[in-house]
Enzyme design. Sequence first.
Site, PDB file in Angstrom:
ATOM      1  N   ASP A  16      51.461  69.288  28.978  1.00 17.20           N
ATOM      2  CA  ASP A  16      52.408  69.221  30.102  1.00 17.20           C
ATOM      3  C   ASP A  16      51.819  68.424  31.257  1.00 17.20           C
ATOM      4  O   ASP A  16      50.606  68.435  31.478  1.00 17.20           O
ATOM      5  CB  ASP A  16      52.745  70.659  30.548  1.00 17.20           C
ATOM      6  CG  ASP A  16      53.994  70.710  31.424  1.00 17.20           C
ATOM      7  OD1 ASP A  16      54.753  69.720  31.464  1.00 17.20           O
ATOM      8  OD2 ASP A  16      54.205  71.755  32.072  1.00 17.20           O
ATOM      9  N   HIS A  33      53.818  59.196  29.923  1.00 17.98           N
ATOM     10  CA  HIS A  33      53.937  59.538  28.497  1.00 17.98           C
ATOM     11  C   HIS A  33      53.004  58.665  27.660  1.00 17.98           C
ATOM     12  O   HIS A  33      52.407  59.137  26.687  1.00 17.98           O
ATOM     13  CB  HIS A  33      55.386  59.399  28.033  1.00 17.98           C
ATOM     14  CG  HIS A  33      56.316  60.385  28.690  1.00 17.98           C
ATOM     15  ND1 HIS A  33      55.980  61.715  28.871  1.00 17.98           N
ATOM     16  CD2 HIS A  33      57.555  60.239  29.228  1.00 17.98           C
ATOM     17  CE1 HIS A  33      56.986  62.334  29.485  1.00 17.98           C
ATOM     18  NE2 HIS A  33      57.947  61.459  29.722  1.00 17.98           N
ATOM     19  N   LEU A 127      41.429  68.477   8.892  1.00 15.47           N
ATOM     20  CA  LEU A 127      42.086  68.897  10.133  1.00 15.47           C
ATOM     21  C   LEU A 127      43.576  69.003   9.851  1.00 15.47           C
ATOM     22  O   LEU A 127      44.178  68.080   9.295  1.00 15.47           O
ATOM     23  CB  LEU A 127      41.852  67.866  11.250  1.00 15.47           C
ATOM     24  CG  LEU A 127      42.622  68.137  12.550  1.00 15.47           C
ATOM     25  CD1 LEU A 127      42.093  69.375  13.257  1.00 15.47           C
ATOM     26  CD2 LEU A 127      42.561  66.934  13.486  1.00 15.47           C
TER      27      LEU A 127
HETATM   28  C1  IPE Z   1      54.829  66.674  29.110  1.00 11.48           C
HETATM   29  O1  IPE Z   1      55.015  66.061  30.319  1.00 11.48           O
HETATM   30  C2  IPE Z   1      55.394  65.905  27.948  1.00 11.48           C
HETATM   31  C3  IPE Z   1      56.760  66.302  27.532  1.00 11.48           C
HETATM   32  C4  IPE Z   1      57.277  67.499  27.664  1.00 11.48           C
HETATM   33  C5  IPE Z   1      57.603  65.274  26.917  1.00 11.48           C
HETATM   34  P1  IPE Z   1      56.324  66.256  31.187  1.00 11.48           P
HETATM   35  O2  IPE Z   1      57.259  65.142  30.844  1.00 11.48           O
HETATM   36  O3  IPE Z   1      56.869  67.611  31.006  1.00 11.48           O
HETATM   37  O4  IPE Z   1      55.765  66.039  32.665  1.00 11.48           O
HETATM   38  P2  IPE Z   1      56.103  66.876  33.981  1.00 11.48           P
HETATM   39  O5  IPE Z   1      56.062  68.323  33.623  1.00 11.48           O
HETATM   40  O6  IPE Z   1      57.448  66.427  34.429  1.00 11.48           O
HETATM   41  O7  IPE Z   1      55.015  66.475  34.922  1.00 11.48           O
HETATM   42 MG    MG Z   2      56.763  69.423  32.016  1.00  4.85          MG
END
Ligand code: IPE
Ligand code: MG
Length: 237
Positions: A16, A33, A127
Amino acid sequence: MSTTESTPTHVAIVMDGNGRWARARGLPRAAGHRQGAEALRRTIVGAGELGIRYLTLFGFSSENWNRPSGEVQDLMGLLRHYLRSEIADLHAKGARLRVIGDRGRFDPDIVALIANAEDLTRGNDRLNLTLAISYGGRDEIITAVRTLSADAAAGRIDPQAIDASAFADRLFTADLPDPDVVIRTSGEKRLSNFLLWQSAYAELVFVDKYWPDFGKADLEDAVHEFKRRERRYGAVG
Ligand code: IPE
Ligand code: MG
């Protein structure tokens, strides 16, 4: 106090904070991402080096389909790219890939890439890498309940014989051990519908870093934290 001493067999991670990582740098969420995918690579290598046999990563929840379509497309593009570019390397490293979640919502080419990757790596067990994508714990439980009900209605199982093991056998994770540790990055302290049944006795470790900044040292810290804690499974220590 008795502690566990040994390395956890199964580590599960809620990845996250990609969006917040990007926002803190004035970058688009897609950049977060992309860096998140780099952290994923580092973490897989780190898990192998630390002797972790099962690594399960939550990358996209059933609720994440509700994000703006541009972001969903970015994430699906990353998944497609990942499945095309990383599988040969994972296979060479002796990793087995599984994907858990609702595949019905993926584009057909992604469904095929997943099936090919799972087939190619089926014989590996150095793994066990599981990606939870389009995954929701309640959906998984409901799906298992439907299967069990159908089996009971058809006389394949006596309702009185339904126990935890019969239930777990019908989850997406049927051939995985329960996670010993669940890590969540970004400072949020929630499970968010991740491995609800399977996490019953997992140690929860919350890390303040955003996912793109996560690496082997953080994984190692979580392993140390796990070893330090006493697990009693409801018994007296
Ligand atoms: C985590 O990062 C990845 C996914 C859930 C796709 P987020 O996209 O949830 O990033 P935040 O929580 O908005 O910072
Ligand atoms: Mg998030």
